[in-house]
Design a protein around this motif. Structure first.
Motif, short mmCIF file in Angstrom:
data_model
loop_
_atom_site.label_atom_id
_atom_site.label_comp_id
_atom_site.label_asym_id
_atom_site.label_seq_id
_atom_site.Cartn_x
_atom_site.Cartn_y
_atom_site.Cartn_z
N LYS A 165 0.85 -1.19 0.00
CA LYS A 165 0.00 0.00 0.00
C LYS A 165 0.89 1.24 0.00
O LYS A 165 1.90 1.29 0.72
N ILE A 166 0.53 2.23 -0.80
CA ILE A 166 1.31 3.48 -0.86
C ILE A 166 0.38 4.64 -0.49
O ILE A 166 -0.74 4.73 -0.99
N ASP A 167 0.86 5.51 0.38
CA ASP A 167 0.03 6.62 0.89
C ASP A 167 0.36 7.91 0.13
O ASP A 167 1.49 8.37 0.15
N ARG A 168 -0.63 8.45 -0.54
CA ARG A 168 -0.48 9.76 -1.19
C ARG A 168 -1.61 10.69 -0.74
O ARG A 168 -2.06 11.55 -1.49
N ARG A 169 -2.04 10.52 0.52
CA ARG A 169 -3.16 11.33 1.03
C ARG A 169 -2.85 12.82 0.96
O ARG A 169 -3.72 13.62 0.62
N MET A 205 -0.77 14.53 -1.09
CA MET A 205 -0.80 15.01 -2.49
C MET A 205 -2.23 15.08 -3.02
O MET A 205 -2.55 15.90 -3.87
N MET A 206 -3.08 14.16 -2.54
CA MET A 206 -4.44 14.02 -3.08
C MET A 206 -5.46 14.86 -2.32
O MET A 206 -6.64 14.88 -2.71
N LEU A 261 3.79 6.46 -10.20
CA LEU A 261 2.65 6.85 -9.35
C LEU A 261 2.60 8.36 -9.08
O LEU A 261 1.53 8.97 -9.14
N VAL A 268 -0.58 10.77 -9.87
CA VAL A 268 -1.26 11.60 -8.87
C VAL A 268 -1.13 13.08 -9.25
O VAL A 268 -2.09 13.85 -9.16
N THR A 316 -4.16 15.94 -10.10
CA THR A 316 -4.40 17.04 -9.17
C THR A 316 -4.04 18.40 -9.75
O THR A 316 -3.85 19.37 -9.03
N ASP A 318 -9.16 6.90 -1.14
CA ASP A 318 -8.95 7.73 0.06
C ASP A 318 -7.55 8.35 0.06
O ASP A 318 -7.07 8.80 1.09
N GLY A 319 -6.91 8.34 -1.13
CA GLY A 319 -5.55 8.89 -1.21
C GLY A 319 -4.48 7.83 -1.05
O GLY A 319 -3.29 8.13 -1.13
N THR A 320 -4.90 6.58 -0.84
CA THR A 320 -3.92 5.48 -0.81
C THR A 320 -4.07 4.64 -2.08
O THR A 320 -5.10 4.68 -2.75
N PHE A 321 -3.02 3.91 -2.39
CA PHE A 321 -2.97 3.11 -3.61
C PHE A 321 -2.41 1.72 -3.27
O PHE A 321 -1.59 1.60 -2.37
N ILE A 322 -2.87 0.73 -4.02
CA ILE A 322 -2.40 -0.64 -3.80
C ILE A 322 -1.65 -1.09 -5.04
O ILE A 322 -2.15 -0.97 -6.17
N VAL A 323 -0.46 -1.60 -4.84
CA VAL A 323 0.37 -2.09 -5.93
C VAL A 323 0.03 -3.56 -6.18
O VAL A 323 -0.27 -4.30 -5.24
#
Lengths: 180, 180
Positions: A165-169, A171-172, B76, B80, B84, B156-161
């Protein structure tokens, strides 16, 4: 299972998991495996592609409701099994030893073994494209469940499990709906 | 990049990756980040949810074509970033240092840095639900690319690889379209 706030429910679907869709035609319950789904609105509204080739479609069209249940990777063989037999001659709850639970609003059964269940009402059937548009009216999640990784179908008989899981909260932030 | 057979193209989309959609409005190219997509047919036909809130929508509606480009996890922050900012005041190819390539059929540009590019023609715009239905008319893939893992938005601003791959080709054999 505990209730899940409706404004968070789209996050169960946005990543594109394979889902199970239950229906009730007035007499019998059925389940189909669906990979062709999309979020249409945060409220949330979803679209799925289905049609007469799925035995469940008649029940979906008649009852205008269903449950979208979110299975996880430990349930993959059940998910594939459900997708490769038909409700026309199989009681899939019995065959796959799944436990029904009652929804708060719709009559289609929840699947207790799943991570989450989304009760949906059909908003529209776009016949020309076999697209069914539905809104979620209630949802529940099993917070005690350890396995939370969902599975994504590639379409060629292989499946991809959720990885890192990668967090870009941050930036978003400007693009996220409130409260998610 | 080499051409990819059209009957395999749906497998790029079925797992639910975040994608980049390029358009050309007659004067300028633009790119948007889209997570709300769905396969509608194996041939392939896709649906995406978009509308006037995306600057690209006017170009998509006018030109009735676009390119769906598939980025991978190493891209990624570009994905993003593209999602934005707005094409109304930003040349996104320049800002994100992306390389255009010419498609075989549509005028919207391919993105050379992506794993694959799918040239699409709009079949229908279902205004009521903000759903755009499009068919792929050509596609290309970069077989030399080492990073092939795509990214799935949670919303929710997170991403799954993409994680582990599981093979269920034998179980699924009866349900797979020919040649995939």
């Amino acid at each position: 299972m505990r209730p899940l706030e409706l404004n968070k429910v789209f996050t169960l679907m946005e990543s594109g998991p394979v889902v199970l869709v239950t229906t009730h035609d007035g007499q019998q319950d059925n389940i189909m495996t669906i990979s062709w789904t999309m979020v249409v609105d945060f409220t949330p509204v979803f679209a799925i592609t289905t049609g007469a080739w799925n035995y469940s479609f008649a029940a979906l069209r008649k009852s205008r409701e269903c449950v979208i249940a979110i299975p996880t990777v430990d349930m993959l063989d059940t998910v594939v099994g459900i997708g490769t037999c038909s409700g026309s001659d199989t009681d899939k709850f019995e065959k796959f030893k799944l436990t029904r639970a009652q929804g708060r609003i719709v009559k289609s059964p929840l699947i207790r073994e799943c991570l989450a269940n989304i009760e949906c009402k059909v908003v529209d059937i776009v016949k020309k494209h076999n697209i069914v548009v539905m809104e979620a009216v209630a949802a529940s999640i099993d917070p005690a469940r350890k396995e939370k990784r969902v599975v994504h179908a590639v379409g060629d008989g292989t499946f991809i499990v959720d990885g890192r899981k990668i967090d870009r909260r941050k930036m978003m932030a400007s693009k996220l709906p409130p409260g998610v």
